[in-house]
Design a protein around this motif. Structure first.
Motif, short mmCIF file in Angstrom:
data_model
loop_
_atom_site.label_atom_id
_atom_site.label_comp_id
_atom_site.label_asym_id
_atom_site.label_seq_id
_atom_site.Cartn_x
_atom_site.Cartn_y
_atom_site.Cartn_z
N LEU A 94 0.80 -1.10 0.06
CA LEU A 94 0.15 0.03 -0.16
C LEU A 94 1.03 1.21 0.04
O LEU A 94 1.70 1.18 0.74
N LEU A 95 0.62 2.13 -0.92
CA LEU A 95 1.47 3.39 -1.24
C LEU A 95 0.66 4.39 -0.21
O LEU A 95 -0.44 4.87 -0.51
N ALA A 96 1.16 4.80 0.95
CA ALA A 96 0.57 5.77 1.55
C ALA A 96 1.24 7.05 1.53
O ALA A 96 2.45 7.37 2.24
N TYR A 126 0.33 -7.31 -6.00
CA TYR A 126 -0.73 -6.06 -6.22
C TYR A 126 -0.44 -4.71 -5.32
O TYR A 126 0.06 -5.06 -4.32
N VAL A 127 -0.37 -3.73 -6.17
CA VAL A 127 -0.19 -2.32 -5.27
C VAL A 127 -1.37 -1.70 -5.20
O VAL A 127 -2.34 -1.69 -6.10
N ARG A 128 -1.65 -0.91 -3.80
CA ARG A 128 -2.66 0.03 -3.82
C ARG A 128 -2.35 1.26 -3.49
O ARG A 128 -0.94 1.52 -3.00
N ARG A 129 -3.28 2.55 -3.45
CA ARG A 129 -2.68 3.81 -3.23
C ARG A 129 -3.69 4.38 -2.47
O ARG A 129 -4.97 4.34 -2.64
N VAL A 130 -3.16 5.49 -1.42
CA VAL A 130 -3.97 6.41 -0.85
C VAL A 130 -2.99 7.72 -0.39
O VAL A 130 -1.96 7.41 -0.16
N PHE A 131 -3.66 8.57 -0.76
CA PHE A 131 -3.04 10.07 -0.31
C PHE A 131 -3.55 10.44 1.24
O PHE A 131 -4.79 10.32 1.32
N LEU A 132 -2.65 10.84 2.04
CA LEU A 132 -3.09 11.24 3.24
C LEU A 132 -3.07 12.95 3.58
O LEU A 132 -2.13 13.49 3.06
N ILE A 133 -4.17 13.35 3.89
CA ILE A 133 -4.53 15.00 3.74
C ILE A 133 -5.06 15.41 4.83
O ILE A 133 -6.07 14.68 5.41
N GLY A 134 -4.46 16.58 5.35
CA GLY A 134 -5.50 17.38 6.47
C GLY A 134 -6.28 18.43 5.97
O GLY A 134 -6.61 18.12 4.54
N LYS A 135 -6.36 19.49 6.49
CA LYS A 135 -7.38 20.53 5.99
C LYS A 135 -6.76 21.96 6.00
O LYS A 135 -5.88 22.24 6.67
N TYR A 156 -10.81 9.47 -8.70
CA TYR A 156 -9.48 8.43 -8.32
C TYR A 156 -9.97 7.55 -7.14
O TYR A 156 -8.99 6.34 -7.19
N GLY A 157 -10.61 7.96 -6.31
CA GLY A 157 -10.96 7.23 -5.12
C GLY A 157 -9.71 6.73 -4.36
O GLY A 157 -9.48 5.88 -3.61
N ASP A 158 -8.78 7.78 -4.04
CA ASP A 158 -7.47 7.61 -3.32
C ASP A 158 -7.33 8.59 -2.48
O ASP A 158 -6.05 8.75 -2.07
N ILE A 159 -8.30 9.13 -1.89
CA ILE A 159 -7.96 10.30 -0.94
C ILE A 159 -8.41 9.97 0.26
O ILE A 159 -9.72 9.29 0.75
#
Length: 432
Positions: free
Chosen positions: A157-159, A192-201, A222-225
């Motif tokens: 998982l790419l975070a 298999y690789v998955r992805r998520v972007f980590l974000i504040g406000k 993109y469904g990755d936020i």
């Protein structure tokens, strides 16, 4: 009289033993310590600074005063029952943090010293007890964005830590090293690789515009936020780790590894996939992977006391060396360790530098990151980057712009055949 002689003999023996204990240190007169001989060499217990045994904390920096009673509370020597309970009950784990924060921050001495802290540290201290931030956006997949036809457990998982404004960085990663689905490694390996972007406000008032709707549209596409409702600042990067571990523990039960990194790094994902597949083939992999973390390890670092540095930590906030930590933009660790870090984070007060905080949790797990010279967090040394196969030898390099990230991915594909059998960088310069 006999009892008196025995008592004197015991005292003399204890004094001789205390002076002859291997690894002992000189204690400044007037400072009172209690040190359990052999404690630091037992593999079943985590290593902690010897100040853990100090009896008096008056005058200590804020973070040290906050953390010391928590470490004592979960000491397997001082409070063995608490240690056993702590591994079974999340509420029990969190209550000592809350209590120590209330006791220390509300004390008269702390109130007086608080006014002397820099403004960014003050802001951090005001909110460092909070972790209950609302989730604004979730990825469309259970454990991040991935292939819909995925047939095996997720290898990686790419975070990626990013901000609302850094759309170009996210887009470059999506097009380049952060593509999801099946990723082929070297020698017919893959995963298999998955992805998520980590974000504040971002603060709409400070920013002058509200970009929440744009981020919502981006996530729909993109469904990755993965976004939380806390202010996205440098000192709040630690919150991204803590909240990510919580989310990961809940949704990513079968994910084997995590890459946690910044949005301005270039990653050779195929090399990481191959490297991780090799780790899984090692004897006793299940046992060793519970502590597995690899990156560019920084050992025995000192807090930055330069007031102009963004890493500035004043002496009134923290004292002591930092534990060994993997820093500089990217690190890989096992899914098993991510879950253990989640639970341990409930016993460690937040710290303004995120990489250091991970190290603080690691040392309390008696786990240590592995250094790998293919993590180039301070760029290539000398003219090494000019070599044809330079980027085929690495796992990560920091820093690269969005345009460079896209171009480097294309360059690697062009030179794939020529550099197929090049080994990972080992950090040793070969002679001619």
């Amino acid at each position: 009289m006999v009892l008196l002689i025995i008592y004197v003999g015991v005292v003399v023996c204890m004094e001789m033993n205390s002076r002859g204990t291997p690894g002992g240190e000189y204690v400044t007169p007037g400072t009172i310590y209690f040190e359990a001989s052999g404690y630091y060499r037992r593999k079943s217990l985590s290593s902690l600074p010897k100040t853990w045994w100090k009896l008096h904390t008056d005058g200590d920096p804020l973070w040290n005063r906050l953390q010391l009673p928590v470490d004592r509370y979960f000491s397997p020597i001082l409070s063995p029952n608490n240690t056993k309970k702590g591994f079974k009950n999340d509420t029990f784990l969190e209550s000592p943090l809350t209590q120590s924060f209330s006791d220390v921050v509300n004390s008269n001495g702390t109130s007086r010293n608080f006014t002397e802290l820099p403004e960014q540290i003050k802001e951090f201290v005001r909110h460092m007890h909070r972790r209950d931030y609302r989730t604004v956006h979730q990825p469309s997949g259970v454990c991040g964005a991935g292939a819909q036809d995925q047939k095996e457990n997720t290898l990686l998982l790419l975070a990626i830590k990013t901000t609302e404004l850094n759309f170009k960085n996210r887009q470059a990663i999506r097009q380049a090293w952060g593509q999801v689905g099946w990723v082929a490694g070297q020698n017919s390996s893959g995963g298999y690789v998955r992805r998520v972007f980590l974000i504040g406000k971002e603060d709409p008032i400070e920013l002058g515009v509200n970009i929440s709707e744009l981020l919502e549209l981006e996530n729909k596409h993109y469904g990755d936020i993965l976004q939380w409702n806390f202010k996205d600042t440098f000192f709040n990067l630690t919150l991204k780790d803590v909240l990510f571990w919580s989310w990961f523990s809940r949704y990513c039960h079968r994910t084997q590894f995590v890459f946690k990194g910044d949005d301005d790094v270039f990653v050779n994902t195929a090399n990481i996939v191959t490297y991780l597949q090799d780790q899984l083939k090692r004897p006793n992999a299940r046992k060793t992977l519970k502590d597995f973390m690899v990156g560019d390890v920084i050992a025995a670092a000192l807090p930055d006391r330069s007031i102009k540095s963004k890493y500035f930590i004043p002496e009134s906030f923290y004292k002591g060396n930092y534990p060994a930590y993997a820093g500089g933009g990217g690190v890989v660790y096992s899914g098993l360790l991510a879950k253990r870090l989640h639970r341990m984070s409930k016993r460690v007060h937040l710290f303004p530098i995120d990489d250091v905080y991970v190290g603080m949790c690691m040392i309390r797990l008696n786990a240590y990151p592995i250094h790998h010279p293919a993590f180039l967090t301070f760029d290539f040394p000398g003219k090494e980057e000019e070599e044809l196969c330079a980027y085929h030898k690495i796992l990560l390099v920091h820093k690269r712009s969005p345009a460079q990230i896209v171009r480097l991915t294309a360059d690697i594909k062009k030179t794939q055949a020529q550099c197929r059998d090049v080994p990972l960088r080992d950090g040793v310069k070969k002679g001619k």
